[in-house]
Enzyme design. Sequence first.
Site, mmCIF file in Angstrom:
data_model
loop_
_atom_site.group_PDB
_atom_site.id
_atom_site.type_symbol
_atom_site.label_atom_id
_atom_site.label_comp_id
_atom_site.label_asym_id
_atom_site.label_seq_id
_atom_site.Cartn_x
_atom_site.Cartn_y
_atom_site.Cartn_z
ATOM 1 N N SER A 70 0.166 -4.600 -0.965
ATOM 2 C CA SER A 70 -0.549 -4.702 0.433
ATOM 3 C C SER A 70 -0.650 -5.993 0.835
ATOM 4 C CB SER A 70 -2.022 -4.114 0.296
ATOM 5 O OG SER A 70 -2.082 -2.857 -0.356
HETATM 6 N N1 SAH Z 1 -2.770 -1.674 -5.191
HETATM 7 C C1 SAH Z 1 -1.197 -2.146 -5.336
HETATM 8 C C2 SAH Z 1 -0.470 -1.342 -3.917
HETATM 9 C C3 SAH Z 1 -0.713 0.210 -4.072
HETATM 10 S S1 SAH Z 1 0.610 0.852 -2.930
HETATM 11 C C4 SAH Z 1 -1.067 -3.389 -5.273
HETATM 12 O O1 SAH Z 1 -1.958 -4.124 -5.611
HETATM 13 O O2 SAH Z 1 0.331 -3.764 -5.393
HETATM 14 C C5 SAH Z 1 0.063 2.601 -3.374
HETATM 15 C C6 SAH Z 1 0.462 2.994 -4.628
HETATM 16 O O3 SAH Z 1 -0.332 4.096 -4.969
HETATM 17 C C7 SAH Z 1 1.793 3.268 -4.870
HETATM 18 O O4 SAH Z 1 2.288 2.565 -5.955
HETATM 19 C C8 SAH Z 1 2.040 4.767 -5.260
HETATM 20 O O5 SAH Z 1 2.969 5.056 -6.020
HETATM 21 C C9 SAH Z 1 0.590 5.257 -5.572
HETATM 22 N N2 SAH Z 1 0.012 6.293 -5.510
HETATM 23 C C10 SAH Z 1 0.042 7.233 -4.663
HETATM 24 N N3 SAH Z 1 -0.466 8.513 -4.723
HETATM 25 C C11 SAH Z 1 -0.898 8.153 -5.952
HETATM 26 C C12 SAH Z 1 -1.879 9.126 -6.852
HETATM 27 N N4 SAH Z 1 -2.197 10.521 -6.434
HETATM 28 N N5 SAH Z 1 -2.249 8.593 -7.919
HETATM 29 C C13 SAH Z 1 -1.912 7.595 -8.371
HETATM 30 N N6 SAH Z 1 -1.188 6.593 -7.586
HETATM 31 C C14 SAH Z 1 -0.821 6.970 -6.561
#
Ligand code: SAH
Length: 221
Positions: A70
């Site tokens: 993000s």
């Molecule tokens: N917080 C992260 C950015 C997250 S991007 C950072 O600091 O880099 C969102 C992430 O959520 C992605 O990696 C995606 O694979 C994950 N995601 C999506 N749906 C999900 C779910 N149901 N459970 C766990 N992770 C999930």
Amino acid sequence: MSSRQKIDAMLKTIEAEYSFTKGWTGLASLQPEVMAAMRLVSREEFVPPSLKAMAYENTPLPIGNGQTISQPFIVALMTDLLCPKKGDVILEVGAGSGYQAALLSLLVRQVYTIEKNPDLAERARDLLQKLGYGNVEVRLGDGYKGWPEHAPFDGIIVTAAATHVPLSLQEQLKPGGRLIIPVGPPYETQELLALKKDENGEFSTRNVLPVSFVPLTRDTR
Ligand code: SAH
């Protein structure tokens, strides 16, 4: 510019963005504790090697598997809204690169983070361990269901866009705790919500800011 200078510039940009968005968020400036923690985490370690030069720009960056780390302003804002305290146990849904978890780990006692993508989960786990973030546990799985074994949590942060606030996460939050989550249609603009659970288990919700996150996908198996 050295990494240190780049981080300082990033923090200045975040402060400027706080001013621009004050009318929505109600927040005039970033909590000093959060700012201090952001100074200590090397975002360059959490982005692909080819993007290192851009690591401290105030922009989301691709981290592989169609996912993104993000924008630093949004990471700062969500961390701020969570009101993390030293003794807290926090759940993150969507570990991605591990950056948000690393930041939180400096502010609280323990971070549990769930990632549904096997490659990202493994990479985040290895990286956090290598960098010495010992109070973060990464689990591969569907974060929609939360992490019941470690519940209840002092705070929950969801870093992927949900179509609604998952009931399981509401249930796994302690009274007095906060749940920060982008809610809205996938691949469109969502609304960043800050929910607070009161001592009677009732929720109040505040719409903070329009945002754009990758979708929270459900495990349909
Ligand atoms: N917080 C992260 C950015 C997250 S991007 C950072 O600091 O880099 C969102 C992430 O959520 C992605 O990696 C995606 O694979 C994950 N995601 C999506 N749906 C999900 C779910 N149901 N459970 C766990 N992770 C999930």
